[in-house]
Design a protein around this motif. Structure first.
Motif, mmCIF file in Angstrom:
data_model
loop_
_atom_site.group_PDB
_atom_site.id
_atom_site.type_symbol
_atom_site.label_atom_id
_atom_site.label_comp_id
_atom_site.label_asym_id
_atom_site.label_seq_id
_atom_site.Cartn_x
_atom_site.Cartn_y
_atom_site.Cartn_z
ATOM 1 N N MET A 111 4.437 13.850 -1.435
ATOM 2 C CA MET A 111 5.103 12.910 -1.580
ATOM 3 C C MET A 111 4.429 11.332 -0.977
ATOM 4 S SD MET A 111 7.695 12.574 1.495
ATOM 5 C CE MET A 111 8.584 10.722 1.578
ATOM 6 N N LYS A 112 5.323 10.392 -1.624
ATOM 7 C CA LYS A 112 4.309 9.052 -1.014
ATOM 8 C C LYS A 112 5.122 8.382 -0.588
ATOM 9 C CE LYS A 112 0.433 8.537 -4.314
ATOM 10 N NZ LYS A 112 -0.173 7.172 -5.735
ATOM 11 N N ALA A 113 4.902 7.312 0.294
ATOM 12 C CA ALA A 113 5.541 6.443 1.120
ATOM 13 C C ALA A 113 4.979 4.796 0.474
ATOM 14 C CB ALA A 113 6.199 7.235 2.685
ATOM 15 N N HIS A 114 5.368 4.621 -0.324
ATOM 16 C CA HIS A 114 4.928 2.692 -0.013
ATOM 17 C C HIS A 114 6.206 1.841 -0.028
ATOM 18 C CE1 HIS A 114 4.142 4.698 -4.627
ATOM 19 N NE2 HIS A 114 5.061 5.547 -4.354
ATOM 20 N N ALA A 129 4.403 12.815 -4.949
ATOM 21 C CA ALA A 129 2.832 12.189 -4.698
ATOM 22 C C ALA A 129 2.131 11.507 -6.098
ATOM 23 C CB ALA A 129 2.210 13.293 -4.315
ATOM 24 N N ASN A 130 2.971 12.187 -7.674
ATOM 25 C CA ASN A 130 2.312 11.583 -8.521
ATOM 26 C C ASN A 130 2.385 10.324 -9.500
ATOM 27 O OD1 ASN A 130 4.837 12.232 -9.291
ATOM 28 N ND2 ASN A 130 4.480 14.175 -10.450
ATOM 29 N N VAL A 131 3.476 9.127 -8.740
ATOM 30 C CA VAL A 131 3.841 8.068 -9.031
ATOM 31 C C VAL A 131 2.813 7.067 -8.159
ATOM 32 C CG1 VAL A 131 5.146 6.686 -9.174
ATOM 33 C CG2 VAL A 131 6.341 8.818 -8.674
ATOM 34 N N SER A 132 2.405 6.561 -9.479
ATOM 35 C CA SER A 132 0.969 5.626 -9.543
ATOM 36 C C SER A 132 1.408 4.048 -8.775
ATOM 37 C CB SER A 132 1.040 5.114 -10.608
ATOM 38 O OG SER A 132 -0.316 4.027 -11.153
ATOM 39 N N ASP A 133 0.941 4.272 -7.776
ATOM 40 C CA ASP A 133 1.355 2.631 -6.245
ATOM 41 C C ASP A 133 1.475 1.701 -7.327
ATOM 42 O OD1 ASP A 133 0.306 4.753 -4.949
ATOM 43 O OD2 ASP A 133 -1.477 3.553 -4.156
ATOM 44 N N ILE A 134 1.189 1.427 -8.583
ATOM 45 C CA ILE A 134 1.065 -0.359 -8.543
ATOM 46 C C ILE A 134 2.846 0.056 -9.549
ATOM 47 C CG2 ILE A 134 0.324 0.930 -10.864
ATOM 48 C CD1 ILE A 134 -1.318 -2.103 -11.776
ATOM 49 N N THR A 135 3.107 0.829 -9.967
ATOM 50 C CA THR A 135 4.676 1.149 -10.280
ATOM 51 C C THR A 135 5.506 1.160 -9.903
ATOM 52 O OG1 THR A 135 4.739 2.907 -10.229
ATOM 53 C CG2 THR A 135 3.786 2.557 -12.638
ATOM 54 N N GLN A 136 5.519 0.847 -8.581
ATOM 55 C CA GLN A 136 6.177 0.461 -7.256
ATOM 56 C C GLN A 136 5.961 -0.605 -6.647
ATOM 57 O OE1 GLN A 136 8.897 2.820 -7.240
ATOM 58 N NE2 GLN A 136 7.550 3.855 -8.450
ATOM 59 N N THR A 137 5.053 -1.430 -7.012
ATOM 60 C CA THR A 137 4.445 -3.262 -6.286
ATOM 61 C C THR A 137 6.235 -3.966 -6.604
ATOM 62 O OG1 THR A 137 2.463 -2.762 -7.456
ATOM 63 C CG2 THR A 137 3.295 -4.765 -6.372
ATOM 64 N N ALA A 138 6.405 -4.146 -7.575
ATOM 65 C CA ALA A 138 8.126 -4.864 -7.870
ATOM 66 C C ALA A 138 8.985 -4.749 -7.137
ATOM 67 C CB ALA A 138 8.690 -5.222 -9.215
ATOM 68 N N GLN A 139 9.536 -3.401 -6.109
ATOM 69 C CA GLN A 139 10.270 -2.758 -6.041
ATOM 70 C C GLN A 139 9.896 -3.385 -3.917
ATOM 71 O OE1 GLN A 139 12.220 0.791 -6.229
ATOM 72 N NE2 GLN A 139 10.958 0.981 -7.754
ATOM 73 N N LEU A 140 8.533 -3.905 -3.661
ATOM 74 C CA LEU A 140 7.861 -3.411 -2.279
ATOM 75 C C LEU A 140 8.172 -5.200 -2.088
ATOM 76 C CD1 LEU A 140 4.915 -1.255 -2.910
ATOM 77 C CD2 LEU A 140 7.014 -0.679 -1.827
ATOM 78 N N LEU A 141 8.249 -6.372 -2.983
ATOM 79 C CA LEU A 141 8.645 -7.514 -2.473
ATOM 80 C C LEU A 141 9.907 -8.165 -1.579
ATOM 81 C CD1 LEU A 141 6.300 -9.006 -5.947
ATOM 82 C CD2 LEU A 141 5.049 -7.848 -3.601
ATOM 83 N N HIS A 142 10.108 -8.812 -1.612
ATOM 84 C CA HIS A 142 11.064 -9.291 -0.667
ATOM 85 C C HIS A 142 11.828 -10.633 -1.793
ATOM 86 C CE1 HIS A 142 9.150 -11.921 1.487
ATOM 87 N NE2 HIS A 142 8.543 -11.257 2.696
ATOM 88 N N ASP A 178 0.904 -1.339 -0.048
ATOM 89 C CA ASP A 178 -0.029 0.026 0.433
ATOM 90 C C ASP A 178 0.694 1.278 0.221
ATOM 91 O OD1 ASP A 178 -2.130 1.133 -0.244
ATOM 92 O OD2 ASP A 178 -3.291 1.205 1.625
ATOM 93 N N ALA A 179 0.227 2.391 0.001
ATOM 94 C CA ALA A 179 1.002 3.689 -0.249
ATOM 95 C C ALA A 179 0.185 4.727 0.895
ATOM 96 C CB ALA A 179 1.483 4.031 -1.664
ATOM 97 N N HIS A 193 8.708 -4.621 5.611
ATOM 98 C CA HIS A 193 9.980 -4.909 5.382
ATOM 99 C C HIS A 193 10.962 -3.928 4.536
ATOM 100 C CE1 HIS A 193 7.602 -6.626 1.815
ATOM 101 N NE2 HIS A 193 7.215 -6.948 2.757
ATOM 102 N N THR A 194 9.782 -3.606 3.396
ATOM 103 C CA THR A 194 10.305 -2.666 2.139
ATOM 104 C C THR A 194 9.478 -1.397 2.449
ATOM 105 O OG1 THR A 194 10.701 -4.649 1.505
ATOM 106 C CG2 THR A 194 10.975 -2.874 0.042
ATOM 107 N N VAL A 195 10.410 0.098 2.098
ATOM 108 C CA VAL A 195 9.982 1.092 2.189
ATOM 109 C C VAL A 195 10.095 1.671 0.799
ATOM 110 C CG1 VAL A 195 9.933 3.605 2.826
ATOM 111 C CG2 VAL A 195 10.070 1.736 4.725
ATOM 112 N N VAL A 196 9.310 2.282 -0.103
ATOM 113 C CA VAL A 196 9.901 3.550 -1.141
ATOM 114 C C VAL A 196 9.509 4.586 -1.187
ATOM 115 C CG1 VAL A 196 10.065 3.043 -3.441
ATOM 116 C CG2 VAL A 196 10.109 0.869 -2.563
ATOM 117 N N VAL A 197 10.639 5.545 -1.409
ATOM 118 C CA VAL A 197 9.477 6.911 -1.342
ATOM 119 C C VAL A 197 9.916 7.440 -2.987
ATOM 120 C CG1 VAL A 197 10.177 9.292 -0.921
ATOM 121 C CG2 VAL A 197 10.474 7.242 1.466
ATOM 122 N N THR A 198 8.619 7.967 -2.738
ATOM 123 C CA THR A 198 8.403 8.226 -4.548
ATOM 124 C C THR A 198 7.699 10.022 -4.689
ATOM 125 O OG1 THR A 198 6.320 7.720 -4.903
ATOM 126 C CG2 THR A 198 8.608 6.283 -5.656
#
Length: 330
Positions: free
Chosen positions: A185-188, A206-219, A151-152, A199-204
């Motif tokens: 900004m967004k905290a994914h 605010a206009n970055v779509s949530d779905i585009t960061q999914t791969a980076q959030l998987l361990h 989530d973000a 377990h994982t944090v990605v910062v972008t």
């Protein structure tokens, strides 16, 4: 009274002894006592120690453990450098956590606090602290690997241009959520399904779509992923397909799809399934609650994504410790 750690003495003063004997224990004291017991101090100090001054020349530096404790107080209570310095002089509960005895020593000044924080940012040590906390949780069996919640959340930034540059923060952007526009900004995050810890944090921006960061959030070890309707179709994205891993994607249906269905047994069954999905997915809101309501991080505290990212690693690390404290007392 807080336990004594190796390499750091803590001889209480008369005022501290009198404070410890008072009848009422405040919520702040309870919170700090839990944090004291659960933070893996030795492992965190080992992350910073190679980059910390040894005091071989010039004025001897303030002890590393004390500075780390003071830094956690600053992030946990959302205090500026000068405000934290004043708070440490005012509050014996904060003094106890920081291991400061005013009868024998002073509080680290605002400049010292600033230099310590910049040292962590320069060497990207906040990410190391976050990783060390999670490694400790994993070693104690408190961070599982079977499922991930993604989530973000939006974190607002000042939109005012009344500054030296006469412009908004160029690394922040605006986005629309519902009928309202947000700038910031967004905290994914990727959080463990069972323990609720991040377990994982990605910062972008605010206009970055949530779905585009999914791969980076998987361990890489999860077998199941839970997400809201904003992640619909994520399993078809190129970066997810490239992982070549079979995962059970529990993605919420869009409300409009269910709303337009005819009343009947099929709709009731789908609603029951979606309710079950939501009951699991809701746990991802716990870290966000701690971030925004307990640590009061509802607005960015610095300019730029990098500096705010360092703070988020620290805060989500502390959030993981708090979630562990709550689980231990449940």
């Amino acid at each position: 009274m807080l336990p004594k750690l190796a390499g750091m003495t803590h001889q209480p003063s008369f005022s501290q002894a009198e404070f410890a004997d008072k009848k009422k224990i405040t919520r702040r004291e309870k919170f700090l006592t839990r944090m004291e017991a659960l933070i893996p101090w030795a492992k965190l100090l080992a992350v910073i120690e190679p980059f910390y001054p040894k005091g071989q020349r010039g004025r001897p530096p303030v002890g590393l453990e004390r500075m780390l404790r003071v830094y956690f107080l600053q992030q946990g209570y959302g205090l500026a450098d000068e405000a934290l310095e004043d708070a440490l002089y005012d509050s014996q509960a904060l003094q106890g956590f920081a291991r400061i005895n005013l009868a024998a020593e002073g509080v680290p000044d605002a400049t010292t606090l600033l230099k310590f924080r910049r040292r962590l940012e320069t060497h990207d040590l906040c990410k190391g602290l976050f990783a060390a906390i999670n490694a400790d949780l994993t070693a104690r069996g408190l961070l599982l690997r079977e499922g991930t919640l993604v989530d973000a959340t939006l974190i607002a930034a000042p939109s005012s241009t009344k500054n030296k540059e006469k412009q908004r923060d160029p690394e922040m952007h605006q986005t629309r959520k519902g009928q309202q526009w947000y700038f910031g900004m967004k905290a994914h995050i990727g959080a463990d399904r069972d323990s609720k810890r991040v377990h994982t944090v990605v910062v972008t921006a605010a206009n970055v779509s949530d779905i585009t960061q999914t791969a980076q959030l998987l361990h890489g070890q999860e077998k199941q992923v839970h997400a809201d309707a904003g992640y619909t179709g994520v399993e078809k994205r190129a970066e997810i397909v490239a992982l070549e891993r079979k995962m059970d994607w529990q993605i919420a249906r869009k409300r409009g799809q269910i709303k337009t269905m005819k009343e009947g047994a099929e709709k009731e069954m789908i609603q029951a399934v979606e309710k079950a999905k939501a009951s699991v997915r809701a746990f991802v809101e716990h870290p966000f609650h701690l971030l925004k309501n307990i640590f009061r991080h509802r607005k960015v505290r610095c300019r730029g994504l990098a500096k705010n990212g360092h703070q988020l690693y620290t805060l989500f690390g502390l959030a993981n410790v708090m979630i562990g404290a709550r689980a231990a007392t449940a």
